[in-house]
Design an enzyme around this catalytic site. Structure first.
Site, short mmCIF file in Angstrom:
data_model
loop_
_atom_site.label_atom_id
_atom_site.label_comp_id
_atom_site.label_asym_id
_atom_site.label_seq_id
_atom_site.Cartn_x
_atom_site.Cartn_y
_atom_site.Cartn_z
N GLY A 1 0.88 -1.17 0.00
CA GLY A 1 0.00 0.00 0.00
C GLY A 1 0.91 1.21 0.00
O GLY A 1 1.91 1.23 -0.71
N GLU A 2 0.61 2.16 0.85
CA GLU A 2 1.45 3.36 0.95
C GLU A 2 2.01 3.37 2.37
O GLU A 2 1.25 3.55 3.32
CB GLU A 2 0.59 4.59 0.64
N SER A 3 3.32 3.15 2.49
CA SER A 3 3.87 2.95 3.84
C SER A 3 3.69 4.18 4.74
O SER A 3 3.49 4.04 5.94
CB SER A 3 5.34 2.54 3.78
N CYS B 1 6.13 -5.42 0.57
CA CYS B 1 6.28 -4.09 -0.04
C CYS B 1 6.19 -2.99 1.03
O CYS B 1 7.09 -2.87 1.84
CB CYS B 1 5.28 -3.92 -1.17
N ARG C 1 12.97 3.02 0.09
CA ARG C 1 11.63 3.05 -0.52
C ARG C 1 11.74 3.42 -1.99
O ARG C 1 12.66 4.12 -2.39
CB ARG C 1 10.76 4.10 0.15
N ILE D 1 5.81 -3.20 -7.50
CA ILE D 1 5.04 -1.97 -7.73
C ILE D 1 5.62 -0.88 -6.82
O ILE D 1 5.47 -0.95 -5.60
CB ILE D 1 3.55 -2.18 -7.41
N ARG D 2 6.29 0.09 -7.41
CA ARG D 2 6.97 1.14 -6.62
C ARG D 2 7.65 0.51 -5.39
O ARG D 2 7.45 0.93 -4.25
CB ARG D 2 5.98 2.23 -6.21
N HIS E 1 4.97 -8.62 -4.51
CA HIS E 1 3.59 -8.87 -4.07
C HIS E 1 3.16 -10.31 -4.38
O HIS E 1 2.47 -10.52 -5.40
CB HIS E 1 2.65 -7.92 -4.79
N GLU F 1 0.79 -11.85 -3.19
CA GLU F 1 -0.69 -11.90 -3.15
C GLU F 1 -1.31 -11.50 -4.48
O GLU F 1 -2.50 -11.70 -4.69
CB GLU F 1 -1.20 -11.02 -2.00
#
Ligand code: GLN
Length: 200
Positions: free
Chosen positions: A50-52, A82, A110, A139-140, A176, A178
């Site tokens: 997600g967005e850490s 991630c 990051r 992803i990023r 990821h 998942e």
């Protein structure tokens, strides 16, 4: 390898639903964790991508950080993917003002692949999962830039950059699992959970 263990997935932000689906496919019970008291009676926890900074800020406001730091130190199994890897790391470059759980002896960077190549897929060699390469969805993504003694690298990019690791009860991946149909990484985490239970 299938398991009826109760695994929580931190559901503050990010792709927790996909982790819950992967766990259920393996026969585990998957619960959404929204408050620290939801951690009671769990056998393990996944911190999703997600967005850490967002997940980190919500973890601070809901009172998760100290609890998870203590639980991780006490042997509670946690798998961070991630953004979850960033939040478990001892330190992270560019994490703005957020306190991390800091339980795993790794330093991460990051968004290590920059804007040009922010998402990609590549096959990863993960010897702990057998000979068939693992589909790595990035992803990023962060990367691991330093490890403390006791950290075992599980997965690396073809250039040798570490992107998956384990330290006792803690597991991290920069990618990821998942978001693929390959359940081996989740099954590996369930094994870590079962091994912990056996040694209690
Ligand atoms: N770049 C994100 C961060 O560091 C992580 C991206 C992800 O989890 N897919 O917060």
């Amino acid at each position: 390898m299938n398991d009826k263990r109760k695994i929580g997935v931190l559901a503050l932000q990010g792709d927790f639903a996909e982790h819950m689906a992967s766990l259920r496919k393996l026969g585990a019970e998957a619960l959404a964790v929204r408050l620290p008291q939801d951690l009671e009676s769990l056998d393990g926890l996944i911190i999703p991508g997600g967005e850490s900074t967002t997940i980190g800020r919500l973890m601070v406001s809901y009172g998760f950080v100290q609890t998870l730091r203590q639980l991780s130190q006490d042997g509670f199994p946690v798998f961070g993917t991630c953004a979850g890897m960033v939040l478990l790391a001892r330190s992270a470059l560019d994490l703005l003002d957020v306190a991390t759980i800091g339980a795993m002896g790794i330093k991460v960077r990051r968004n290590a692949f920059g804007r040009q190549v922010d998402s990609f897929e590549t096959l990863l060699s993960v010897p702990a999962l057998g000979e068939v390469p693992f589909p790595g969805v990035f992803i990023r993504a962060p990367i691991i830039i330093e490890t403390e003694p006791g950290v075992e690298i599980l997965a690396s990019l073809p250039d040798g950059t570490p992107v998956g690791a384990k330290q006792g009860n803690l597991l991290v991946s920069a990618f990821h699992p998942e978001l693929t149909s390959d359940l081996r990484f989740h099954a590996y985490f369930l094994d870590v959970v079962s091994r912990g239970a056996r040694s209690q």
